[in-house]
Design a protein around this motif. Structure first.
Motif, PDB file in Angstrom:
ATOM      1  N   PHE A 279       0.830  -1.114   0.449  1.00 35.60           N
ATOM      2  CA  PHE A 279      -0.076  -0.395  -0.003  1.00 35.60           C
ATOM      3  C   PHE A 279       0.823   1.653   0.183  1.00 35.60           C
ATOM      4  O   PHE A 279       0.068   2.553  -0.492  1.00 35.60           O
ATOM      5  N   ALA A 280       1.973   1.384   0.819  1.00 32.88           N
ATOM      6  CA  ALA A 280       3.528   1.969   1.141  1.00 32.88           C
ATOM      7  C   ALA A 280       3.460   2.345  -0.903  1.00 32.88           C
ATOM      8  O   ALA A 280       3.532   3.805  -1.160  1.00 32.88           O
ATOM      9  N   ALA A 281       3.364   1.458  -1.352  1.00 33.11           N
ATOM     10  CA  ALA A 281       4.122   1.955  -2.611  1.00 33.11           C
ATOM     11  C   ALA A 281       3.308   2.323  -3.171  1.00 33.11           C
ATOM     12  O   ALA A 281       3.575   3.145  -4.015  1.00 33.11           O
ATOM     13  N   GLN A 282       1.585   1.978  -3.603  1.00 33.16           N
ATOM     14  CA  GLN A 282       0.577   2.838  -3.717  1.00 33.16           C
ATOM     15  C   GLN A 282       0.777   3.971  -3.922  1.00 33.16           C
ATOM     16  O   GLN A 282       0.512   5.068  -4.466  1.00 33.16           O
TER      17      GLN A 282
ATOM     18  N   GLN B 278       5.973  10.422  -3.557  1.00 38.65           N
ATOM     19  CA  GLN B 278       7.388  11.212  -2.541  1.00 38.65           C
ATOM     20  C   GLN B 278       7.441   9.578  -1.560  1.00 38.65           C
ATOM     21  O   GLN B 278       6.975   8.807  -1.867  1.00 38.65           O
ATOM     22  N   PRO B 279       8.637   9.741  -0.743  1.00 38.61           N
ATOM     23  CA  PRO B 279       9.325   8.590  -0.348  1.00 38.61           C
ATOM     24  C   PRO B 279       8.480   8.432   0.929  1.00 38.61           C
ATOM     25  O   PRO B 279       8.271   9.147   1.370  1.00 38.61           O
ATOM     26  N   LEU B 280       8.332   7.503   0.922  1.00 38.37           N
ATOM     27  CA  LEU B 280       7.231   6.654   2.667  1.00 38.37           C
ATOM     28  C   LEU B 280       8.373   5.845   3.539  1.00 38.37           C
ATOM     29  O   LEU B 280       7.535   4.480   4.380  1.00 38.37           O
ATOM     30  N   ALA B 281       9.159   4.960   3.136  1.00 37.45           N
ATOM     31  CA  ALA B 281      10.146   4.609   3.443  1.00 37.45           C
ATOM     32  C   ALA B 281      10.299   4.476   5.252  1.00 37.45           C
ATOM     33  O   ALA B 281       9.928   4.091   6.498  1.00 37.45           O
ATOM     34  N   ALA B 282      10.593   5.459   5.690  1.00 37.79           N
ATOM     35  CA  ALA B 282      10.596   6.221   7.106  1.00 37.79           C
ATOM     36  C   ALA B 282       8.696   5.990   8.012  1.00 37.79           C
ATOM     37  O   ALA B 282       8.650   5.492   8.744  1.00 37.79           O
ATOM     38  N   ALA B 283       7.717   6.286   6.770  1.00 40.36           N
ATOM     39  CA  ALA B 283       6.409   6.377   7.334  1.00 40.36           C
ATOM     40  C   ALA B 283       5.867   5.114   7.587  1.00 40.36           C
ATOM     41  O   ALA B 283       5.561   4.593   8.003  1.00 40.36           O
TER      42      ALA B 283
ATOM     43  N   PHE C 220       1.527  14.160   6.766  1.00 41.10           N
ATOM     44  CA  PHE C 220       2.113  14.612   7.779  1.00 41.10           C
ATOM     45  C   PHE C 220       3.234  15.170   6.517  1.00 41.10           C
ATOM     46  O   PHE C 220       2.875  15.021   5.317  1.00 41.10           O
ATOM     47  N   ASP C 221       4.366  15.032   7.242  1.00 35.58           N
ATOM     48  CA  ASP C 221       5.793  15.508   6.427  1.00 35.58           C
ATOM     49  C   ASP C 221       7.109  14.541   5.772  1.00 35.58           C
ATOM     50  O   ASP C 221       8.032  14.679   6.889  1.00 35.58           O
ATOM     51  N   TYR C 222       6.350  14.120   5.097  1.00 38.81           N
ATOM     52  CA  TYR C 222       7.733  12.876   4.454  1.00 38.81           C
ATOM     53  C   TYR C 222       8.357  13.203   3.383  1.00 38.81           C
ATOM     54  O   TYR C 222       9.045  12.403   2.971  1.00 38.81           O
ATOM     55  N   ALA C 223       7.832  14.405   2.903  1.00 35.86           N
ATOM     56  CA  ALA C 223       7.853  14.831   1.508  1.00 35.86           C
ATOM     57  C   ALA C 223       9.939  14.648   1.131  1.00 35.86           C
ATOM     58  O   ALA C 223      10.214  14.783   0.521  1.00 35.86           O
ATOM     59  N   SER C 224      10.183  15.020   1.822  1.00 31.16           N
ATOM     60  CA  SER C 224      11.426  15.370   1.901  1.00 31.16           C
ATOM     61  C   SER C 224      12.126  14.624   2.591  1.00 31.16           C
ATOM     62  O   SER C 224      13.549  14.146   3.664  1.00 31.16           O
ATOM     63  N   ASP C 225      11.496  12.890   3.188  1.00 29.84           N
ATOM     64  CA  ASP C 225      12.612  12.335   4.070  1.00 29.84           C
ATOM     65  C   ASP C 225      13.682  11.374   3.297  1.00 29.84           C
ATOM     66  O   ASP C 225      14.030  11.740   1.898  1.00 29.84           O
ATOM     67  N   SER C 226      14.533  11.571   4.217  1.00 29.06           N
ATOM     68  CA  SER C 226      15.654  10.766   3.896  1.00 29.06           C
ATOM     69  C   SER C 226      16.319   8.932   4.355  1.00 29.06           C
ATOM     70  O   SER C 226      16.670   8.786   3.842  1.00 29.06           O
ATOM     71  N   GLY C 227      14.517   8.584   4.393  1.00 27.41           N
ATOM     72  CA  GLY C 227      14.709   7.420   4.947  1.00 27.41           C
ATOM     73  C   GLY C 227      14.859   7.199   6.271  1.00 27.41           C
ATOM     74  O   GLY C 227      15.514   6.116   5.972  1.00 27.41           O
ATOM     75  N   GLU C 228      15.987   7.924   7.082  1.00 22.44           N
ATOM     76  CA  GLU C 228      16.296   6.756   8.153  1.00 22.44           C
ATOM     77  C   GLU C 228      15.365   7.770   9.299  1.00 22.44           C
ATOM     78  O   GLU C 228      15.350   8.914   9.617  1.00 22.44           O
ATOM     79  N   GLY C 229      15.269   7.079   9.690  1.00 22.35           N
ATOM     80  CA  GLY C 229      14.069   6.497  11.575  1.00 22.35           C
ATOM     81  C   GLY C 229      13.097   8.089  11.296  1.00 22.35           C
ATOM     82  O   GLY C 229      12.841   8.288  10.252  1.00 22.35           O
ATOM     83  N   SER C 230      12.496   8.120  12.357  1.00 24.01           N
ATOM     84  CA  SER C 230      11.684   9.210  12.401  1.00 24.01           C
ATOM     85  C   SER C 230      11.882  10.054  12.846  1.00 24.01           C
ATOM     86  O   SER C 230      12.596   9.987  14.364  1.00 24.01           O
ATOM     87  N   SER C 231      10.668  11.401  12.803  1.00 23.47           N
ATOM     88  CA  SER C 231      11.238  12.305  13.149  1.00 23.47           C
ATOM     89  C   SER C 231       9.864  12.782  14.052  1.00 23.47           C
ATOM     90  O   SER C 231       8.872  12.233  13.724  1.00 23.47           O
ATOM     91  N   ALA C 232       9.880  13.181  16.003  1.00 18.40           N
ATOM     92  CA  ALA C 232       8.986  13.661  16.398  1.00 18.40           C
ATOM     93  C   ALA C 232       9.070  15.413  16.327  1.00 18.40           C
ATOM     94  O   ALA C 232       8.090  15.217  17.661  1.00 18.40           O
TER      95      ALA C 232
END
Length: 423
Positions: free
Chosen positions: A2-5, A12-17, A181-193
């Motif tokens: 579903f994330a790939a969809q 936008q990347p959703l690996a961190a999400a 949420f703001d995952y548009a500039s995600d680096s793919g590393e971890g979670s941002s609180a």
């Protein structure tokens, strides 16, 4: 998957999400070896009895037996090879089945007594488990109706509901990650609180306590909404009116007039059944349609399900190759959702969720906007009259005790499995 969809749809990347969502799900629902109920369900009196925590544990985990002979790990033993550990419908045996096993995570089920878009009842799920689905890889588990195995059946029902609630929440969280949420500039590393601009893992809540509390309340509301749909499904089951001339039917066959009227409706503009099921139900309607689980990541994104190259990212994410969904060839009989008149009435009334089979608009008086209950019964009579096999084959696929014995002996395998027809 579903994330790939969503990545394709919103660019936008959703690996961190995905990582954040999984951490939240584990905190709320536990793991396949050690499942638990979210407090939102466990502590809400209105949801009491929806899922029993002890039965949930019994159905989950690795396959084994305790000293009293009670089985545990029932889902993994009997269901996961096809439906997958998470209920994603992509177990190791899924690729070899047509149609594919059900993906529970969207909360959409085909064969049920409730209206289109509603959750199935517990009895609906039990019927599918006990009787199976003729012509598919879903077998019948008839021993589960016996008193000594009843707890096993209840445990499996609990686990399917649990997986579906968990999966639907997963999808909602991922959709929120892609749109709110703001995952548009995600680096793919971890979670941002930070400032709650992302989904906050439980381990990070101290660094953003206020935002975490707000998110936790929102997530609890989502769980409550999904669980309530399951808990109130029984309230949406319609009362099926008796067949016209019901008493006469006990002493003679179906009235020919009813069959003739049903045939007119079948080919008419209101029901318009023949446009998909073919002339007199013999097939031949459109073959290039797909179920909703496939359309979600193909046609709804503007992608051709036959374009393997364009679909490669989805295959990499675990998607199974799309398969067309031809309308049911009604002359074969032995319908997957049940072959009794009442079950066929519900299929016509409610349609089949996840497929192109639509619901009909039920009206009080005959009109151009829908069908009356009497007209639906006429369609039922006509559909049942279409079975063109001989009496032996017809009896073999009927869902009564004698038919199930025949299936167990393998006498009707060719009738059901060689057809290749689907609903």
């Amino acid at each position: 998957m579903f994330a790939a969809q969503l990545e394709q749809e919103f660019d936008q990347p959703l690996a961190a999400a995905e990582s954040d969502v999984q951490a939240i799900l584990v905190d709320l629902f536990g793991t396949p070896d050690a499942p638990r109920l979210p407090a939102t369900i466990a502590e809400d009196p209105s949801l009491a009895g929806l899922i029993d925590p002890e039965r949930l544990v019994r159905a989950a985990g690795a396959v084994s037996s305790d000293r009293d002979g009670a089985h545990v790990g029932l889902y993994r033993e009997h269901c996961s090879a096809c439906h997958g550990i998470s209920g994603d419908g992509r177990g190791p045996a899924a690729l070899f089945q047509n149609p594919y096993p059900r993906d529970y995570r969207a909360g959409v089920f085909k064969y049920k007594s409730t209206p289109r878009g509603a959750k199935p009842t517990r009895e609906d799920l039990a019927d599918t488990i006990v009787h199976g689905l003729p012509g598919t890889g879903m077998p019948a588990f008839e021993l589960l109706v016996e008193d000594e195995h009843r707890d096993d059946l209840e445990g499996l029902l609990d686990y399917v509901v649990y997986l579906s609630i968990r999966g639907e929440l997963e999808r909602r969280l991922l959709l929120a990650a892609a749109t709110e949420f703001d995952y548009a500039s995600d680096s793919g590393e971890g979670s941002s609180a930070e400032l709650g601009d992302r989904l906050i893992r439980p381990a990070d809540h101290d660094s953003a306590a206020a935002a975490y509390a707000e998110q936790a309340e929102w997530i609890a509301g989502e769980i409550r909404e999904i669980a309530t749909e399951w808990a109130t499904a029984d309230e949406q089951v319609p009362t099926i009116p008796p067949q016209p001339d019901a008493e006469e039917r006990l002493t003679r066959s179906t009235p020919p007039k009813s069959i003739a009227l049903g045939r007119e409706l079948f080919h008419g503009q209101i029901a318009n059944c023949s446009s998909c099921h073919g002339v007199d139900g013999a097939g031949g309607g459109p073959l290039a349609d797909y179920d909703d689980w496939t359309k979600e990541w193909t046609t709804q994104l503007g992608l051709d399900p036959r374009d393997r190259e364009k679909l490669e990212p989805f295959f990499d994410a675990g998607a199974l190759p799309p398969r067309p969904l031809p309308a049911r060839r009604l002359t074969l009989g032995g319908f997957r959702g049940g072959s009794s008149p009442e079950e066929i009435y519900l299929r016509i009334l409610h349609g089949i969720d996840g497929t192109p089979m639509p619901a009909i608009n039920l009206v009080e008086e005959e009109s151009a906007t829908g069908l009356t209950s009497t007209q639906i019964w006429q369609l039922v009579d006509y559909v049942l009259s279409l079975d063109d096999r001989d009496d032996v084959a017809r009896d073999d696929v009927a869902r009564d005790d004698g038919a199930r014995d025949a299936v167990a002996r393998g006498e009707v395998a060719a009738v059901v499995f060689e057809s290749g027809a689907k609903r």
